[in-house]
Design a protein around this motif. Structure first.
Motif, PDB file in Angstrom:
ATOM      1  N   ILE A 133       0.848  -1.203   0.000  1.00 57.55           N
ATOM      2  CA  ILE A 133       0.000   0.000   0.000  1.00 57.55           C
ATOM      3  C   ILE A 133       0.881   1.249   0.000  1.00 57.55           C
ATOM      4  O   ILE A 133       0.663   2.175  -0.784  1.00 57.55           O
ATOM      5  CB  ILE A 133      -0.951  -0.004   1.214  1.00 57.55           C
ATOM      6  N   ARG A 165       1.144   4.136  -2.906  1.00 55.69           N
ATOM      7  CA  ARG A 165       0.866   5.542  -2.585  1.00 55.69           C
ATOM      8  C   ARG A 165       2.058   6.439  -2.944  1.00 55.69           C
ATOM      9  O   ARG A 165       1.874   7.546  -3.430  1.00 55.69           O
ATOM     10  CB  ARG A 165       0.488   5.701  -1.121  1.00 55.69           C
ATOM     11  N   ALA A 199      -3.696   1.266  -4.219  1.00 62.04           N
ATOM     12  CA  ALA A 199      -3.510   1.230  -2.766  1.00 62.04           C
ATOM     13  C   ALA A 199      -4.851   1.077  -2.057  1.00 62.04           C
ATOM     14  O   ALA A 199      -4.982   0.290  -1.119  1.00 62.04           O
ATOM     15  CB  ALA A 199      -2.799   2.495  -2.293  1.00 62.04           C
TER      16      ALA A 199
END
Length: 103
Positions: free
Chosen positions: A67, A71, A79
């Motif tokens: 994630i 990002r 994400a």
């Protein structure tokens, strides 16, 4: 944790590639809580339960780093999809956590 190292070095695409390969535990319930021995559990089932209990924290960490890597690449939908999956269909925050526009 090679994937995390690539993320820390700014090699986000390589981090994503490695982190996405971390396998999930066979029994997804181990992601919620440690699996306890069942009555009449066979040795094979006990071995799988132990493997799932060991794999769960590693998988959760890999998903978190995945994630973060998405990002940092500003790939917010990717994400968010992983985060939604981690929170579960009945998760309290399902659908309430949204990526910020523009980072």
């Amino acid at each position: 944790n090679l994937g995390r190292s690539f993320k820390d070095l700014g090699e986000y695409a390589k981090a994503v590639e490695l982190l996405a390969e971390v396998p999930a535990p066979m029994n997804k319930d181990s992601l919620k809580a440690e699996l306890k021995p069942a009555e009449n559990e066979t040795p094979e089932q006990a071995k799988q339960r132990d493997a799932d209990n060991a794999a769960a924290p590693l998988y959760r960490l890999a998903q978190l780093e995945l994630i973060r890597s998405y990002r940092l690449q500003k790939k917010f939908p990717e994400a968010a999809a992983i985060l939604d999956d981690a929170l579960g269909k009945e998760g309290e925050l399902k659908g309430r956590v949204k990526p910020r526009a523009g980072g």
